[in-house]
Design a protein around this motif. Structure first.
Motif, PDB file in Angstrom:
ATOM      1  N   ARG A 186      31.725  46.677  27.643  1.00 53.73           N
ATOM      2  CA  ARG A 186      31.583  45.700  28.728  1.00 53.73           C
ATOM      3  C   ARG A 186      32.995  45.328  29.153  1.00 53.73           C
ATOM      4  NH1 ARG A 186      27.728  43.170  31.322  1.00 53.73           N
ATOM      5  NH2 ARG A 186      27.928  41.030  32.059  1.00 53.73           N
ATOM      6  N   ALA A 187      33.259  45.336  30.460  1.00 52.92           N
ATOM      7  CA  ALA A 187      34.597  45.066  30.965  1.00 52.92           C
ATOM      8  C   ALA A 187      34.530  44.270  32.258  1.00 52.92           C
ATOM      9  CB  ALA A 187      35.366  46.369  31.199  1.00 52.92           C
ATOM     10  N   ALA A 188      35.613  43.536  32.514  1.00 55.99           N
ATOM     11  CA  ALA A 188      35.781  42.788  33.761  1.00 55.99           C
ATOM     12  C   ALA A 188      37.269  42.780  34.082  1.00 55.99           C
ATOM     13  CB  ALA A 188      35.252  41.366  33.605  1.00 55.99           C
ATOM     14  N   VAL A 225      40.389  40.572  36.345  1.00 56.60           N
ATOM     15  CA  VAL A 225      40.862  39.425  37.116  1.00 56.60           C
ATOM     16  C   VAL A 225      42.331  39.643  37.434  1.00 56.60           C
ATOM     17  CG1 VAL A 225      39.215  37.798  36.075  1.00 56.60           C
ATOM     18  CG2 VAL A 225      41.496  38.042  35.072  1.00 56.60           C
ATOM     19  N   HIS A 226      42.838  38.874  38.380  1.00 58.80           N
ATOM     20  CA  HIS A 226      44.275  38.844  38.676  1.00 58.80           C
ATOM     21  C   HIS A 226      44.783  37.478  38.244  1.00 58.80           C
ATOM     22  CE1 HIS A 226      44.006  42.584  40.844  1.00 58.80           C
ATOM     23  NE2 HIS A 226      43.049  42.087  41.604  1.00 58.80           N
ATOM     24  N   ASP A 227      45.836  37.467  37.416  1.00 61.14           N
ATOM     25  CA  ASP A 227      46.373  36.186  36.961  1.00 61.14           C
ATOM     26  C   ASP A 227      46.966  35.433  38.144  1.00 61.14           C
ATOM     27  OD1 ASP A 227      49.039  37.031  37.423  1.00 61.14           O
ATOM     28  OD2 ASP A 227      49.589  37.004  35.319  1.00 61.14           O
ATOM     29  N   PRO A 228      47.416  34.189  37.957  1.00 55.93           N
ATOM     30  CA  PRO A 228      47.927  33.412  39.093  1.00 55.93           C
ATOM     31  C   PRO A 228      49.104  34.055  39.836  1.00 55.93           C
ATOM     32  CG  PRO A 228      47.380  31.934  37.308  1.00 55.93           C
ATOM     33  CD  PRO A 228      47.248  33.335  36.765  1.00 55.93           C
ATOM     34  N   ASP A 229      49.802  35.018  39.206  1.00 52.44           N
ATOM     35  CA  ASP A 229      50.884  35.730  39.880  1.00 52.44           C
ATOM     36  C   ASP A 229      50.438  37.078  40.423  1.00 52.44           C
ATOM     37  OD1 ASP A 229      53.428  34.135  39.651  1.00 52.44           O
ATOM     38  OD2 ASP A 229      52.742  34.077  37.573  1.00 52.44           O
ATOM     39  N   GLY A 230      49.159  37.406  40.287  1.00 53.09           N
ATOM     40  CA  GLY A 230      48.618  38.639  40.840  1.00 53.09           C
ATOM     41  C   GLY A 230      48.582  39.825  39.893  1.00 53.09           C
ATOM     42  N   HIS A 231      48.995  39.657  38.625  1.00 55.90           N
ATOM     43  CA  HIS A 231      48.954  40.759  37.668  1.00 55.90           C
ATOM     44  C   HIS A 231      47.507  41.080  37.306  1.00 55.90           C
ATOM     45  CE1 HIS A 231      53.277  40.571  37.133  1.00 55.90           C
ATOM     46  NE2 HIS A 231      53.170  39.263  36.979  1.00 55.90           N
ATOM     47  N   ASN A 232      47.215  42.378  37.210  1.00 56.10           N
ATOM     48  CA  ASN A 232      45.870  42.847  36.911  1.00 56.10           C
ATOM     49  C   ASN A 232      45.590  42.719  35.409  1.00 56.10           C
ATOM     50  OD1 ASN A 232      43.387  44.024  37.538  1.00 56.10           O
ATOM     51  ND2 ASN A 232      44.135  46.076  37.093  1.00 56.10           N
ATOM     52  N   ILE A 233      44.480  42.072  35.059  1.00 55.28           N
ATOM     53  CA  ILE A 233      44.085  41.881  33.666  1.00 55.28           C
ATOM     54  C   ILE A 233      42.705  42.477  33.460  1.00 55.28           C
ATOM     55  CG2 ILE A 233      43.530  40.202  31.869  1.00 55.28           C
ATOM     56  CD1 ILE A 233      45.420  38.255  33.260  1.00 55.28           C
ATOM     57  N   GLU A 234      42.588  43.308  32.430  1.00 55.77           N
ATOM     58  CA  GLU A 234      41.281  43.848  32.038  1.00 55.77           C
ATOM     59  C   GLU A 234      40.810  43.108  30.795  1.00 55.77           C
ATOM     60  OE1 GLU A 234      38.995  47.976  30.810  1.00 55.77           O
ATOM     61  OE2 GLU A 234      41.138  48.032  31.180  1.00 55.77           O
ATOM     62  N   LEU A 235      39.568  42.688  30.828  1.00 53.02           N
ATOM     63  CA  LEU A 235      38.909  42.051  29.688  1.00 53.02           C
ATOM     64  C   LEU A 235      37.874  43.054  29.204  1.00 53.02           C
ATOM     65  CD1 LEU A 235      38.203  38.670  31.488  1.00 53.02           C
ATOM     66  CD2 LEU A 235      40.210  39.256  30.087  1.00 53.02           C
ATOM     67  N   ILE A 236      37.915  43.404  27.930  1.00 50.20           N
ATOM     68  CA  ILE A 236      37.017  44.454  27.452  1.00 50.20           C
ATOM     69  C   ILE A 236      36.461  44.130  26.078  1.00 50.20           C
ATOM     70  CG2 ILE A 236      38.885  45.847  26.448  1.00 50.20           C
ATOM     71  CD1 ILE A 236      37.315  48.338  27.614  1.00 50.20           C
ATOM     72  N   ARG A 237      35.216  44.508  25.879  1.00 54.12           N
ATOM     73  CA  ARG A 237      34.573  44.412  24.572  1.00 54.12           C
ATOM     74  C   ARG A 237      34.054  45.802  24.240  1.00 54.12           C
ATOM     75  NH1 ARG A 237      29.398  42.239  25.233  1.00 54.12           N
ATOM     76  NH2 ARG A 237      28.735  44.386  25.052  1.00 54.12           N
ATOM     77  N   TRP A 238      34.474  46.323  23.106  1.00 53.61           N
ATOM     78  CA  TRP A 238      34.028  47.622  22.636  1.00 53.61           C
ATOM     79  C   TRP A 238      32.803  47.420  21.758  1.00 53.61           C
ATOM     80  CZ3 TRP A 238      36.817  51.099  25.087  1.00 53.61           C
ATOM     81  CH2 TRP A 238      38.131  50.839  25.391  1.00 53.61           C
ATOM     82  N   GLY A 239      31.816  48.306  21.907  1.00 51.29           N
ATOM     83  CA  GLY A 239      30.655  48.295  21.020  1.00 51.29           C
ATOM     84  C   GLY A 239      29.835  47.146  21.182  1.00 51.29           C
TER      85      GLY A 239
END
Length: 126
Positions: free
Chosen positions: A108-110, A112-126
């Motif tokens: 499962r992944a999502a 977001v862009h942090d307040p400065d616009g950097h790309n962040i991936e949030l991920i859960r394996w398994g």
């Protein structure tokens, strides 16, 4: 071709526009803690760390020079609850990029862009 000595990835550094906002975002959303700070003539650096070996260094240019975000960088966080962290990140000032989505039934992944616009991936394996 391998180098003759061992190497270990230690940190990622990103440039931020507002140090206080960035530090609050990463400590509040991801539970990172400040482990070091360097106040140099040209910039301020704050090093944040979680439970692992990797550090996230936030760097702010004191002369407030403009910087352009690259499209190839991404910061990844392995989390237990993608949906909860996604909502928490948005509440803390992130911009949604892709809502939580399941992949192959076990990931499962999502994004977001942090307040400065950097790309962040949030991920859960398994």
């Amino acid at each position: 071709r391998r180098m003759s000595s061992q190497s270990k990835l230690s940190f990622v550094r990103i440039v931020v526009d507002d140090m206080h906002r960035a530090e609050q975002f990463y400590t509040g959303t991801f539970g990172l803690r400040r482990t070091a700070m360097t106040d140099a003539d040209d910039g301020l650096e704050v090093v944040l760390q979680g439970d692992g070996d990797m550090s996230l260094a936030l760097y702010h240019w004191k002369d407030r020079r403009a910087f352009a975000l690259g499209s190839a960088q991404q910061i990844g966080f392995v989390v237990d609850d993608v949906d909860m962290v996604y909502e928490s990140a948005i509440a803390a000032g992130a911009q949604p990029a892709q809502p939580p989505t399941d992949y192959d039934g076990s990931v499962r992944a999502a994004f977001v862009h942090d307040p400065d616009g950097h790309n962040i991936e949030l991920i859960r394996w398994g």
